[in-house]
Scaffold this motif. Structure first.
Motif, PDB file in Angstrom:
ATOM      1  N   TYR A 236       0.833  -1.200   0.000  1.00 29.42           N
ATOM      2  CA  TYR A 236       0.000   0.000   0.000  1.00 29.42           C
ATOM      3  C   TYR A 236       0.869   1.252   0.000  1.00 29.42           C
ATOM      4  CZ  TYR A 236       0.847   0.550   5.066  1.00 29.42           C
ATOM      5  OH  TYR A 236       1.431   0.721   6.296  1.00 29.42           O
ATOM      6  N   ASP A 238       0.295   5.308   1.385  1.00 31.90           N
ATOM      7  CA  ASP A 238      -0.607   6.249   2.048  1.00 31.90           C
ATOM      8  C   ASP A 238      -0.147   7.685   1.807  1.00 31.90           C
ATOM      9  OD1 ASP A 238       1.514   6.736   3.793  1.00 31.90           O
ATOM     10  OD2 ASP A 238       0.693   5.475   5.393  1.00 31.90           O
ATOM     11  N   ARG A 272      -3.714   2.233  -2.789  1.00 38.14           N
ATOM     12  CA  ARG A 272      -3.094   3.556  -2.774  1.00 38.14           C
ATOM     13  C   ARG A 272      -4.119   4.613  -2.371  1.00 38.14           C
ATOM     14  NH1 ARG A 272      -2.533   4.414  -9.335  1.00 38.14           N
ATOM     15  NH2 ARG A 272      -4.621   5.263  -9.708  1.00 38.14           N
ATOM     16  N   ARG A 273      -3.620   5.648  -1.742  1.00 35.74           N
ATOM     17  CA  ARG A 273      -4.478   6.755  -1.343  1.00 35.74           C
ATOM     18  C   ARG A 273      -4.712   7.669  -2.536  1.00 35.74           C
ATOM     19  NH1 ARG A 273      -8.376   7.336   2.306  1.00 35.74           N
ATOM     20  NH2 ARG A 273      -8.719   9.520   2.866  1.00 35.74           N
ATOM     21  N   TRP A 278      -9.537   5.323  -0.929  1.00 38.65           N
ATOM     22  CA  TRP A 278      -8.502   4.343  -1.241  1.00 38.65           C
ATOM     23  C   TRP A 278      -8.848   3.658  -2.547  1.00 38.65           C
ATOM     24  CZ3 TRP A 278      -4.190   4.264   1.630  1.00 38.65           C
ATOM     25  CH2 TRP A 278      -4.250   4.761   2.936  1.00 38.65           C
ATOM     26  N   LEU A 313      -8.146   2.376   6.354  1.00 41.53           N
ATOM     27  CA  LEU A 313      -7.219   1.384   5.808  1.00 41.53           C
ATOM     28  C   LEU A 313      -7.244   0.082   6.604  1.00 41.53           C
ATOM     29  CD1 LEU A 313      -5.047   0.643   3.768  1.00 41.53           C
ATOM     30  CD2 LEU A 313      -3.348   1.702   5.282  1.00 41.53           C
TER      31      LEU A 313
END
Length: 332
Positions: A236, A238, A272-273, A278, A313
């Motif tokens: 991921y 952020d 991914r942000r 998300w 998340l």
């Protein structure tokens, strides 16, 4: 290029409603999904050039700007984005590569009073619009445009060929997907003969990244975890990682391939942000990740799918891991 040298990828697709609608139109808006990729942009450009050859007035417009890797394509800079003044005389809107109307990110008033066509290769397409042509057998939406241009009797030129080539090489992960067959390679030969340049395309699409991408990549790789006894891999990015690296969501294209390339992994997940949500991308090796995506309101293909969510998340990861584990256990 001589039209007689081209063969349809699929000869059992009924293009008649789309062809008739295009022939009857005079002014067309071409749109693709939010955060456009090379398939959306390449499909737009190829169809834009073709419709101009037919004498149509054509405007390309998306909610978001083109990705920098597509800037090399001829006519890419003619694509408008954001809030702009558009001609009001359009009688048709054609949405390309967008699985839902919401994915276009445009107010519904943009489509009112216009014939609305929906051309896409995602099996999860929500069948919006007045005329839909959806077929997940195609390796890219650009490949659908290749067949459409044969039906419209439009010859390939370098601009069209380069745009379609970009859709194919990116959506097949450089010809590594199950949608690639001999007919796809024969199409690519046609595109190269018409002026697509594989070297220039590869250089632009894969070797022109911003240096911030490579500051962001190790931060993303530091989140890599393996679960389900080695069958799932997770990464991921952020907001803090964007701030640290100076990167953005656009710099994460292809990050999922690192998780996907690990031996024994059947499901790769990259999160991914994006602004206030998300974005989840999934890839499956023999596992239908499209089914997982649908559980969260998303879509895509059998082995490549995704969705967006405003979950936190931690909650997202916990819920998604349950779904991945469940489908992995049912697949083996």
């Amino acid at each position: 290029m001589d039209n007689t040298r081209r063969q349809l990828l699929f000869d059992n697709v009924d293009w008649t409603p789309v062809v008739s609608a295009i022939q009857a139109s005079s002014s067309v808006h071409l749109v693709t999904h939010c955060m456009p990729d090379a398939d959306g942009i390449g499909s737009q450009i190829a169809l834009y050039v073709a419709l101009k050859q037919l004498g149509k007035r054509v405007v390309m417009h998306n909610r978001d700007a083109i990705p920098y890797i597509c800037g090399y394509l001829e006519h890419a800079q003619e694509i408008k984005s954001g809030v702009v003044d558009l001609p009001q005389d359009a009688d048709m809107v054609i949405a390309l590569d967008a699985g839902s109307q919401a994915r276009l990110g445009m107010d519904s008033s943009h489509f009112e009073g216009k014939l609305f066509l929906n051309i896409d290769h995602h099996i999860s397409n929500e069948m919006y619009g007045d005329i839909q042509l959806i077929d997940d057998r195609y390796c890219s939406t650009g490949a659908m445009i290749f067949d459409l241009l044969i039906k419209l009797d439009i010859p390939l030129d370098a601009a069209i060929a380069s745009a379609i080539y970009a859709t194919v090489i990116t959506d097949t992960s450089s010809f590594r997907q199950s949608t690639v067959n001999g007919d796809v390679h024969r199409m690519v030969a046609n595109l190269i003969d018409a002026g697509a340049n594989p070297y220039e395309s590869a250089r632009a699409l894969y070797f022109s990244h911003r240096h911030e991408r490579f500051l962001l990549l190790p931060l993303a790789l530091s989140t890599l975890t393996i679960d389900d006894e080695g069958r799932s891999a997770w990464m991921y990015v952020d907001a803090s990682m964007y701030e640290t690296s100076g990167g953005s969501a656009k710099d994460t294209e292809g990050f999922i391939d690192y998780a996907r390339s690990i031996g024994g992994v059947c499901v790769a997940v990259f999160i991914r942000r994006e602004e206030d949500s998300w974005k989840v991308s999934m890839r499956g090796d023999g596992v239908n990740v499209g089914l997982i995506s649908e559980q969260f309101g998303g879509g895509g293909h059998r082995y490549a799918a995704g969705f967006s969510t405003d979950m936190g998340l931690d909650v997202l990861m916990a819920s998604l891991k349950q779904s991945v584990t469940r489908i992995l256990n049912s697949s083996h």
